[in-house]
Design a protein around this motif. Sequence first.
Motif, PDB file in Angstrom:
ATOM      1  N   PRO F 162      26.528  68.654  48.568  1.00 52.58           N
ATOM      2  CA  PRO F 162      27.546  69.118  49.508  1.00 52.58           C
ATOM      3  C   PRO F 162      27.980  67.945  50.395  1.00 52.58           C
ATOM      4  CG  PRO F 162      25.576  70.515  49.595  1.00 52.58           C
ATOM      5  CD  PRO F 162      25.258  69.386  48.696  1.00 52.58           C
ATOM      6  N   GLY F 163      29.248  67.802  50.613  1.00 51.20           N
ATOM      7  CA  GLY F 163      29.745  66.727  51.448  1.00 51.20           C
ATOM      8  C   GLY F 163      30.161  65.483  50.674  1.00 51.20           C
ATOM      9  N   ASP F 164      29.748  65.379  49.408  1.00 47.87           N
ATOM     10  CA  ASP F 164      30.186  64.246  48.574  1.00 47.87           C
ATOM     11  C   ASP F 164      31.707  64.307  48.386  1.00 47.87           C
ATOM     12  OD1 ASP F 164      27.590  63.378  48.231  1.00 47.87           O
ATOM     13  OD2 ASP F 164      27.398  64.069  46.163  1.00 47.87           O
ATOM     14  N   VAL F 165      32.280  63.152  48.075  1.00 44.29           N
ATOM     15  CA  VAL F 165      33.713  63.166  47.784  1.00 44.29           C
ATOM     16  C   VAL F 165      33.921  63.500  46.312  1.00 44.29           C
ATOM     17  CG1 VAL F 165      35.891  61.914  47.956  1.00 44.29           C
ATOM     18  CG2 VAL F 165      33.982  61.314  49.468  1.00 44.29           C
ATOM     19  N   VAL F 166      34.834  64.411  46.063  1.00 42.91           N
ATOM     20  CA  VAL F 166      35.193  64.767  44.694  1.00 42.91           C
ATOM     21  C   VAL F 166      36.657  64.406  44.499  1.00 42.91           C
ATOM     22  CG1 VAL F 166      35.458  66.659  43.068  1.00 42.91           C
ATOM     23  CG2 VAL F 166      33.477  66.572  44.575  1.00 42.91           C
ATOM     24  N   LEU F 167      36.906  63.591  43.491  1.00 44.28           N
ATOM     25  CA  LEU F 167      38.265  63.126  43.206  1.00 44.28           C
ATOM     26  C   LEU F 167      38.590  63.510  41.762  1.00 44.28           C
ATOM     27  CD1 LEU F 167      40.782  61.312  43.847  1.00 44.28           C
ATOM     28  CD2 LEU F 167      39.431  59.385  42.984  1.00 44.28           C
ATOM     29  N   ALA F 168      39.740  64.156  41.573  1.00 46.98           N
ATOM     30  CA  ALA F 168      40.097  64.612  40.222  1.00 46.98           C
ATOM     31  C   ALA F 168      41.574  64.379  39.975  1.00 46.98           C
ATOM     32  CB  ALA F 168      39.758  66.099  40.067  1.00 46.98           C
ATOM     33  N   ASP F 169      41.879  63.909  38.784  1.00 44.92           N
ATOM     34  CA  ASP F 169      43.282  63.772  38.377  1.00 44.92           C
ATOM     35  C   ASP F 169      43.390  63.993  36.864  1.00 44.92           C
ATOM     36  OD1 ASP F 169      42.498  61.387  37.099  1.00 44.92           O
ATOM     37  OD2 ASP F 169      43.346  60.095  38.648  1.00 44.92           O
ATOM     38  N   ASP F 170      44.516  63.628  36.266  1.00 46.73           N
ATOM     39  CA  ASP F 170      44.735  63.892  34.839  1.00 46.73           C
ATOM     40  C   ASP F 170      43.661  63.277  33.945  1.00 46.73           C
ATOM     41  OD1 ASP F 170      47.038  65.330  35.289  1.00 46.73           O
ATOM     42  OD2 ASP F 170      48.373  63.625  35.052  1.00 46.73           O
ATOM     43  N   ASP F 171      42.957  62.260  34.435  1.00 50.09           N
ATOM     44  CA  ASP F 171      41.929  61.619  33.609  1.00 50.09           C
ATOM     45  C   ASP F 171      40.602  62.362  33.622  1.00 50.09           C
ATOM     46  OD1 ASP F 171      43.565  59.624  32.719  1.00 50.09           O
ATOM     47  OD2 ASP F 171      42.714  58.039  33.954  1.00 50.09           O
ATOM     48  N   GLY F 172      40.282  63.054  34.725  1.00 53.81           N
ATOM     49  CA  GLY F 172      39.000  63.739  34.823  1.00 53.81           C
ATOM     50  C   GLY F 172      38.536  63.861  36.263  1.00 53.81           C
ATOM     51  N   VAL F 173      37.216  63.938  36.448  1.00 54.16           N
ATOM     52  CA  VAL F 173      36.652  64.195  37.774  1.00 54.16           C
ATOM     53  C   VAL F 173      35.522  63.215  38.056  1.00 54.16           C
ATOM     54  CG1 VAL F 173      35.669  65.966  39.295  1.00 54.16           C
ATOM     55  CG2 VAL F 173      37.068  66.655  37.328  1.00 54.16           C
ATOM     56  N   VAL F 174      35.542  62.594  39.237  1.00 52.52           N
ATOM     57  CA  VAL F 174      34.469  61.684  39.634  1.00 52.52           C
ATOM     58  C   VAL F 174      33.903  62.115  40.987  1.00 52.52           C
ATOM     59  CG1 VAL F 174      35.915  59.978  40.854  1.00 52.52           C
ATOM     60  CG2 VAL F 174      33.774  59.247  39.761  1.00 52.52           C
ATOM     61  N   VAL F 175      32.590  61.912  41.144  1.00 52.99           N
ATOM     62  CA  VAL F 175      31.907  62.283  42.384  1.00 52.99           C
ATOM     63  C   VAL F 175      31.437  61.008  43.090  1.00 52.99           C
ATOM     64  CG1 VAL F 175      29.985  63.604  43.366  1.00 52.99           C
ATOM     65  CG2 VAL F 175      31.080  64.353  41.230  1.00 52.99           C
ATOM     66  N   VAL F 176      31.783  60.878  44.365  1.00 49.44           N
ATOM     67  CA  VAL F 176      31.338  59.727  45.158  1.00 49.44           C
ATOM     68  C   VAL F 176      30.368  60.226  46.226  1.00 49.44           C
ATOM     69  CG1 VAL F 176      32.073  57.780  46.595  1.00 49.44           C
ATOM     70  CG2 VAL F 176      33.602  58.668  44.802  1.00 49.44           C
ATOM     71  N   PRO F 177      29.107  59.779  46.181  1.00 50.00           N
ATOM     72  CA  PRO F 177      28.162  60.216  47.209  1.00 50.00           C
ATOM     73  C   PRO F 177      28.720  59.917  48.606  1.00 50.00           C
ATOM     74  CG  PRO F 177      27.001  59.041  45.466  1.00 50.00           C
ATOM     75  CD  PRO F 177      28.475  58.887  45.197  1.00 50.00           C
ATOM     76  N   ALA F 178      28.517  60.855  49.538  1.00 50.89           N
ATOM     77  CA  ALA F 178      29.116  60.738  50.870  1.00 50.89           C
ATOM     78  C   ALA F 178      28.828  59.384  51.499  1.00 50.89           C
ATOM     79  CB  ALA F 178      28.600  61.883  51.758  1.00 50.89           C
ATOM     80  N   GLU F 179      27.611  58.877  51.337  1.00 54.78           N
ATOM     81  CA  GLU F 179      27.252  57.628  52.026  1.00 54.78           C
ATOM     82  C   GLU F 179      27.938  56.410  51.440  1.00 54.78           C
ATOM     83  OE1 GLU F 179      25.318  59.600  50.259  1.00 54.78           O
ATOM     84  OE2 GLU F 179      23.591  58.592  49.357  1.00 54.78           O
ATOM     85  N   PHE F 180      28.513  56.527  50.257  1.00 58.96           N
ATOM     86  CA  PHE F 180      29.184  55.385  49.645  1.00 58.96           C
ATOM     87  C   PHE F 180      30.706  55.516  49.674  1.00 58.96           C
ATOM     88  CE2 PHE F 180      25.142  55.234  46.979  1.00 58.96           C
ATOM     89  CZ  PHE F 180      24.571  54.212  47.723  1.00 58.96           C
ATOM     90  N   ALA F 181      31.214  56.520  50.369  1.00 59.28           N
ATOM     91  CA  ALA F 181      32.650  56.808  50.293  1.00 59.28           C
ATOM     92  C   ALA F 181      33.487  55.597  50.716  1.00 59.28           C
ATOM     93  CB  ALA F 181      32.989  58.026  51.156  1.00 59.28           C
ATOM     94  N   GLN F 182      33.148  55.022  51.859  1.00 55.64           N
ATOM     95  CA  GLN F 182      33.950  53.894  52.354  1.00 55.64           C
ATOM     96  C   GLN F 182      33.839  52.701  51.411  1.00 55.64           C
ATOM     97  OE1 GLN F 182      35.984  54.081  55.193  1.00 55.64           O
ATOM     98  NE2 GLN F 182      36.786  52.266  54.163  1.00 55.64           N
ATOM     99  N   GLN F 183      32.619  52.433  51.001  1.00 57.19           N
ATOM    100  CA  GLN F 183      32.381  51.300  50.103  1.00 57.19           C
ATOM    101  C   GLN F 183      33.142  51.464  48.777  1.00 57.19           C
ATOM    102  OE1 GLN F 183      28.139  50.895  49.582  1.00 57.19           O
ATOM    103  NE2 GLN F 183      28.325  49.323  47.978  1.00 57.19           N
ATOM    104  N   ALA F 184      33.127  52.668  48.260  1.00 59.95           N
ATOM    105  CA  ALA F 184      33.839  52.930  47.004  1.00 59.95           C
ATOM    106  C   ALA F 184      35.342  52.785  47.194  1.00 59.95           C
ATOM    107  CB  ALA F 184      33.500  54.329  46.493  1.00 59.95           C
ATOM    108  N   ALA F 185      35.831  53.253  48.328  1.00 62.30           N
ATOM    109  CA  ALA F 185      37.269  53.157  48.601  1.00 62.30           C
ATOM    110  C   ALA F 185      37.685  51.688  48.692  1.00 62.30           C
ATOM    111  CB  ALA F 185      37.611  53.895  49.895  1.00 62.30           C
ATOM    112  N   ASP F 186      36.885  50.890  49.377  1.00 64.05           N
ATOM    113  CA  ASP F 186      37.209  49.464  49.504  1.00 64.05           C
ATOM    114  C   ASP F 186      37.159  48.780  48.141  1.00 64.05           C
ATOM    115  OD1 ASP F 186      37.413  49.964  52.181  1.00 64.05           O
ATOM    116  OD2 ASP F 186      35.475  49.082  52.718  1.00 64.05           O
ATOM    117  N   ALA F 187      36.149  49.107  47.373  1.00 67.52           N
ATOM    118  CA  ALA F 187      36.017  48.495  46.046  1.00 67.52           C
ATOM    119  C   ALA F 187      37.180  48.905  45.141  1.00 67.52           C
ATOM    120  CB  ALA F 187      34.684  48.899  45.412  1.00 67.52           C
ATOM    121  N   ALA F 188      37.609  50.151  45.253  1.00 66.21           N
ATOM    122  CA  ALA F 188      38.739  50.622  44.448  1.00 66.21           C
ATOM    123  C   ALA F 188      40.010  49.863  44.830  1.00 66.21           C
ATOM    124  CB  ALA F 188      38.933  52.127  44.638  1.00 66.21           C
TER     125      ALA F 188
END
Lengths: 227, 227, 227, 227, 227, 227
Positions: F162-188
């Motif tokens: 609960p609280g993790d980021v869930v991102l979904a689009d035409d390609d599929g669905v990915v889950v980003v653990p809440a504590e890594f959300a900022q880091q993942a966004a920057d890396a993306a």
Amino acid sequence: MNNLGIVKRTVRRADATAVDKLARFGVATVHEAMGRVGLMKPYMRPIYTGAHVCGTAVTILLQPGDNWMMHVAAEQLREGDVVVAACTSDCEDGFFGDLLATSFRARGARGLVIDAGVRDVKNLTAMQFPVFSRAINPKGTIKATLGSVNIPVVCAGALVHPGDVVLADDDGVVVVPAEFAQQAADAAEARERREVDKRAKLAAGVLGLDMYEMRETLEKAGLKYLD
Amino acid sequence: MNNLGIVKRTVRRADATAVDKLARFGVATVHEAMGRVGLMKPYMRPIYTGAHVCGTAVTILLQPGDNWMMHVAAEQLREGDVVVAACTSDCEDGFFGDLLATSFRARGARGLVIDAGVRDVKNLTAMQFPVFSRAINPKGTIKATLGSVNIPVVCAGALVHPGDVVLADDDGVVVVPAEFAQQAADAAEARERREVDKRAKLAAGVLGLDMYEMRETLEKAGLKYLD
Amino acid sequence: MNNLGIVKRTVRRADATAVDKLARFGVATVHEAMGRVGLMKPYMRPIYTGAHVCGTAVTILLQPGDNWMMHVAAEQLREGDVVVAACTSDCEDGFFGDLLATSFRARGARGLVIDAGVRDVKNLTAMQFPVFSRAINPKGTIKATLGSVNIPVVCAGALVHPGDVVLADDDGVVVVPAEFAQQAADAAEARERREVDKRAKLAAGVLGLDMYEMRETLEKAGLKYLD
Amino acid sequence: MNNLGIVKRTVRRADATAVDKLARFGVATVHEAMGRVGLMKPYMRPIYTGAHVCGTAVTILLQPGDNWMMHVAAEQLREGDVVVAACTSDCEDGFFGDLLATSFRARGARGLVIDAGVRDVKNLTAMQFPVFSRAINPKGTIKATLGSVNIPVVCAGALVHPGDVVLADDDGVVVVPAEFAQQAADAAEARERREVDKRAKLAAGVLGLDMYEMRETLEKAGLKYLD
Amino acid sequence: MNNLGIVKRTVRRADATAVDKLARFGVATVHEAMGRVGLMKPYMRPIYTGAHVCGTAVTILLQPGDNWMMHVAAEQLREGDVVVAACTSDCEDGFFGDLLATSFRARGARGLVIDAGVRDVKNLTAMQFPVFSRAINPKGTIKATLGSVNIPVVCAGALVHPGDVVLADDDGVVVVPAEFAQQAADAAEARERREVDKRAKLAAGVLGLDMYEMRETLEKAGLKYLD
Amino acid sequence: MNNLGIVKRTVRRADATAVDKLARFGVATVHEAMGRVGLMKPYMRPIYTGAHVCGTAVTILLQPGDNWMMHVAAEQLREGDVVVAACTSDCEDGFFGDLLATSFRARGARGLVIDAGVRDVKNLTAMQFPVFSRAINPKGTIKATLGSVNIPVVCAGALVHPGDVVLADDDGVVVVPAEFAQQAADAAEARERREVDKRAKLAAGVLGLDMYEMRETLEKAGLKYLD
């Protein structure tokens, strides 16, 4: 229009002599003898090699994840019955295990055909209680929602009426409508007799091409032999 | 362009000595020895545990629901052949049973590999006639449309030419092109010899990490050990 | 965030006594005793009838077509472990065969649960090395990309932490978190004891309807009996 | 015997005029015109409605989870090619996305047919780069193991030689051997011409029973009309 | 016992007014209104987004790879019918394309529901001829073996009698027995009316927990809230 | 050990700014930026083309055929959440339709990711309520058995807290653990920036072989060019 929440107590079971005669033949033979109808989908498999059962259907319509109606059905069983269980939607939970098998057997059932999952297969095998299912799954079920017992069901693609003959072996499962049981048994017997002779000829090296007189038809169809 | 309606009578079969040698090895070993090519899809399964066959391919292209070409193929069989049957579209009907097995065996066939369904598996098992198929299904077929015999076919994802070696066991099915049969057999033998020593070391507790000298490469790849 | 390229050496394994006790029960029983959680998907099947294993998980995250981490994991094994292998994407290649089984056994492993394919099943069966997998496939793998060892993995739909108890039999595979091992074993024992009595009653012909006192609830739910 | 690690630079491509002519017809029409051969399995689907492509095959044999050969193949492309990618084992990773599509298009490719997964479908759709695949999957791949380019491959059940014509539309994918391209195009044209007349008759209410003169054959086959 | 080779000419079609009324509701609504029965399996999908059809069933039992009975059925069509085609075994060939659609439409058919494959989907979409199928496949079929027309069939798991109402939309396909058509239409209307009010409340932020008064039952069932 | 019958009210949601930033990227990009972890299985598909959602997970563990917990979850929703629903066993019933979507939206939800079926897809599309599911199915569910809300769940093979980021689009669905959300966004973001340049080069005809300097490695790996 709703067919849920019903238990039909009176079932016109197929004639016992016809059932016994059908039990002597394989599923493939009976299916051929009936004119190639009545088969369940090939995903229905025995839980152990050599499982074989023939009897009159007591049908169950289950709800997904719920085996309540199994207990209701137990009371409707008579000597020589086979339980046929369908589900209102695809579900591979384990609806059935060795306790229910013990109960079903005590009440006269010869086996189970279920378009869903079962469990305790080691014990079921030790009991030599024949089960044909679409899955093996330890996942248990609840007892909360009504289905029905002894209404017509579609099980693994085949229509089954209570009282129909259900025959299952290593090849699969076939359903013989109660009113055709004797006729199907006789036709199966005739077919099997004819095969004895064919088998002997083929074993001696005679070709199907000659035995079935296919050469002319093949040529007319345009078959070409090249070297 | 059409390759339907053809029976090729002349087949260049793989060398019998090479076939016999290949028969001594497992499918996984031969597949490795060939450089990891030639496998059929893993949905191809033996109809009984321990089924094993090795021989030269007589190929059949079937039409869905129609096993006419099986009978045509029987005439083309020689001692040591394995029948390989593909279908023009996915179909799990039972194209083959014990009568055809009797005929095929009488004409020299060692077994069957079929990307479709078969039936009479109890009898086929009793006959110890090895069959590898995608399904078991009592549903019979008709004899109405031409396919072909001994043309190249794609069976369960693998290209098979008539005369190729087909080897099948509990692991699956591999195809060895006729011209590589001897080479593959030799490579399999060499591979199996090397494994004896490896097995002994591993049984004694030596790690693959050390035996295959993987530690440095793993470190370079960045593997991290944490406590 | 990346959990690839890691080997965790320290694992808090479930208590050995609890593991031994759990080993006495079936998967279905333990799953029930735990409140119906912890199951892997039913596509996980034993490679031979009667395969049974119970031990503490050493986990592997594999890359598709690459079994490098299998060798890394071998070094982390202790007496009583069961290897649990997941893959970063669905892949049915044969990641495991009799050489690795020999190595795993020499290092203390009791068996393998893998959400992928395995090969050499004839030899694995002869060794009586229990393997539960989604496929059997002679196709080999490479050793080129890092995965991880002893990180939490999702294997066939179940979350497995290193050190958890993994129990597998003919019914399927269940995971018991290390901290609940004793509690689950006790609950399984209690459940099994209760079943003895139930089985006897059912065998005597008592109906589940009466034994579980379902008649009133069924009536309230609206069940109708017709003749 | 090994066909891995090879790039064939010389490809005998089908005649460009024949390719252009084939591009005017639907996959179903060409398949019929060729005598009902050459189709890939129906699980191959376009990533967007209306995707359509026709060109000469540059083939790739991929390893699971590894798209290295995609880059190798890019250099072999010529104006009018279609990339056809098979994999040594079933794998639904995303081997291809918009960067590779940009590269392929810049080098002359008209589209991609891949028996595996692809990603970036939103961008690929915006680019109107036609892709036919078995899956859509954001999962990326590595570049570590050799496959091959421009060897014969089995893609989704169809044998494809480099230079063959590959035609794909909403119905599926068909392969026309290079040497039959002109013949197939002419046959497709003839077939389409014949259909114009048939369509008009059927639209006017004429029955296929009469137009194709089926009544007699049906009666002979034993069809019975009941009221 | 054989039900092959039969064309039933007389069909008791559901009342036209009831059919028209049912056409105003979605499949999910009608399925609920009927007490949750009569659905086909969810693998049945429209060939284009927005496809919608409601009419009286003319049923066909096809043989695998053979669409002969399609032409026989065309003659039995009346204004307002929907063709429902089942197959004696699973087959994804393309049994139907734009020529047959032209014929069916000319004879009064509103659409097709087929537990098999179809082709020419681009043209069928242009025609806005609604088709619900299990596959799209350019593979053609032959005309050689008898099936039947207007016998009861099991199509995608649902029993369909000739004359039953078949309703299909983006959600799936439901079958309403002819004798319950009016009753189902009325129940659907009542259900839809009730939903208007519920939708408004939910849109305003009212919780289903309160609107359906679930809190007490949930508490009794043992639901625990933790912080 | 039992995790059923629990509603966790307090959820540590990922940082809103990080969520908003992640919303700008595609699933494939974020998955790569995270080191290729966190994906759901590719069978999870959007119910309409172009569906896209990003938010914080409110998780539900459902029982097969039972959507009771959907209503319990509605109360736990906050602005910006995405509902993530798993099921204790595979079930493709329609657990969710437009009424629940109306309620979820009114309570702040941005969309739904469900490893099961949904219905009313026409209305859901009209509402532009993004749903990613494994099936579309008009079959309704009951409200009888407790599952849980806001416990960790395995959904389509991915672990979601609960609280993790869930991102979904035409390609599929990915889950980003809440504590890594900022880091993942920057890396993306960094990854996407790098791709702009690559895309331009590839569009200009530069080969990946040169841009990624692969030629030497390929040669070392043994790639052979033949004419």
